[in-house]
Design a protein around this motif. Structure first.
Motif: not given
Ligand code: PLP
Length: 457
Positions: A129-137, A329-338
């Motif tokens: 999902q990316g680095e927390n610092k960047l997600r927060a920024a 939650k599903d998008f997270n699953r797609i992200f982790c799979t693809c």
């Protein structure tokens, strides 16, 4: 000006070449000719062979053959260069950025890259999902006060890639609506997913897609009273190609429309930082949007990251499927799979973009392109054309009433050696328009405008 500025679309150009119903030697020769001219970087070209596998072609991909825009432009540009090898071709077509990435951003990427050669600085796979610092920024820079949190943000390798991942999320059984004209990735990814019928040549539309006509008569905002209900609504503001930006009132109508119908809006804000009036920069500025919308965006056109590749998609936790399951939650699953996470070097660049110096450097880059836009707008205005867009977006949408977009494109290319984009390539609603991109070096934009003036004076 380099005459080599066309390659960004070429990855899909290869699919255009292979996308013909039957591979033939004429196409083969054309691709070789383009290669020889140094204009077209093709990926592997298949040799003709008697052997075929037993795998049937994906029939959804076969539907796409009518719809390729940028590869066709690349092909025509290649043919033009063969005809006029010494022409100083200027590309205001594809919409790729041209100005260098500010040093404050590349320095951060260089530093991260160098650190990878040290024991302390090395890192392998990161969070998908990316680095927390960047997600927060990203959350605090683009969604401050809008209730979008770090955990709602998925950092990616670009908005185009996220559009396809979103289509995988929705699957093939949904219906979708799209602005007409619009950025071709929405329709093409929908076709590939199998959400559509065949291409209908008479109306230049795919079956089972709701095309929401956006034109000067409706101020480039669809008439929602006559828009069919669909599961998904792709909506881009500022819009590529028209440059039109939806007002707060219009977006409120859109959110209410989605809510009434139980639809999900996929809001593409890839040009939001070009907005200089009080139009919303995010769909989440609209009350209730978090329950009906996803937003995708990108560093591509802000920081010149078209080649670096970094974007994001915000999926609010308030967005639920009919059964109450969270879409995120599903998008997270797609992200982790693809996807295995954006490059750590690029993410360092993204963080630098969002530092005070980075934000100011991005504003300078955007300001430069906005000056280009004004030069193009003034040129066509002075020639008596009706011109749209160009205020909050790096695209100028020029009207040639009663004329075919491809004819105008060809006339401009033949007589001025300037590559534009025919409006009809973005959907049937673009017929009669051309899109002129403001992404270019200043001297090229000035020279192109001088040539436009000569042609249409
Ligand atoms: C509306 C829109 N969305 C998305 C993209 C692609 O962005 P990215 O480079 O992040 O994939 C573009 C690129 O031109 C665009 O015009």
């Amino acid at each position: 000006m380099s005459s080599m500025q066309l390659s960004p679309s070429i990855s899909s150009s290869s699919s255009a070449i292979f996308g013909q119903k039957s591979f033939n030697s004429r196409t083969f020769r054309a691709s070789i000719a383009l290669k020889r001219s140094g204009v077209c970087k093709c990926v592997a070209t298949p040799e003709q062979t008697a052997y075929t596998t037993k795998v049937a072609r994906n029939e959804n991909l076969a539907k796409l053959q009518a719809g390729y825009l940028f590869p066709e432009i690349a092909r025509r540009r290649g043919a033009h260069l063969l005809k006029y090898p010494d022409a100083q071709v200027i590309s205001l077509g594809i919409g790729d950025t041209t100005e260098p990435i500010p040093d404050v951003i590349t320095s951060a990427m260089a530093e991260r890259a160098r650190a990878l050669s040290t024991l302390e600085g090395y890192s392998g796979y990161g969070a998908e999902q990316g680095e927390n610092k960047l997600r927060a920024a990203i959350a605090s820079t683009f969604y401050k006060g809008l209730g979008i949190e770090e955990t709602d943000v998925f950092v990616s390798d670009g908005a185009k890639c996220d559009i396809t991942r979103l289509q995988i999320l929705f699957g093939s059984n949904v219906t979708m609506a799209v602005q007409d004209p619009s950025y071709p990735a929405y329709v093409d990814s929908s076709v590939i997913m199998g959400q559509t019928g065949q291409f209908q040549k008479d109306v230049e539309k795919f079956g089972n897609i709701e095309y929401m006509r956006c034109n000067p008569e409706n101020r480039f905002f669809p008439d929602l009273s006559s828009t069919a209900k669909t599961d998904i609504i792709f909506f881009c503001s500022p819009n590529n190609p028209t440059g039109a930006t939806a007002t707060r009132e219009q977006l409120t109508q859109l959110v209410q429309f989605a809510k009434r119908n139980g639809s999900i809006i996929v809001y593409d804000s890839a040009y939001a930082m070009y907005i200089s009036d009080d139009s919303p920069r995010s769909i989440f500025e609209i009350p209730g949007a978090k329950e009906v919308a996803i937003e995708t965006s990108s560093f591509s056109k802000y920081a010149g990251f078209t080649g670096v590749r970094l974007g994001w998609t915000a999926v609010p936790k308030e967005l639920l499927y009919s059964g109450g399951f969270p879409v995120a939650k599903d998008f997270n699953r797609i992200f982790c799979t693809c996807f295995n996470g954006a490059s750590n070097i690029c993410q360092a660049g993204g963080l630098a973009c969002l530092s005070p110096e980075g934000l100011s450097a991005m504003q300078d880059v955007i300001g430069f392109y906005k000056e280009n836009t004004q030069i193009i707008v003034d040129t066509f205005n002075s020639l008596g054309f009706k011109v749209y867009g160009g205020k909050n977006a790096p695209y100028v949408w020029v009207h040639f009433p009663g004329r075919s977009s491809w004819d105008v494109f060809a006339e401009i290319l033949e007589k001025t050696h300037v590559v534009t984009t025919p409006g009809s390539g973005f959907g049937p609603g673009g017929e009669g328009f051309i899109r002129v991109s403001a992404f270019g070096h200043r001297e090229n934009v000035l020279e192109a405008c001088r040539r436009f003036k000569q042609l249409y004076k």
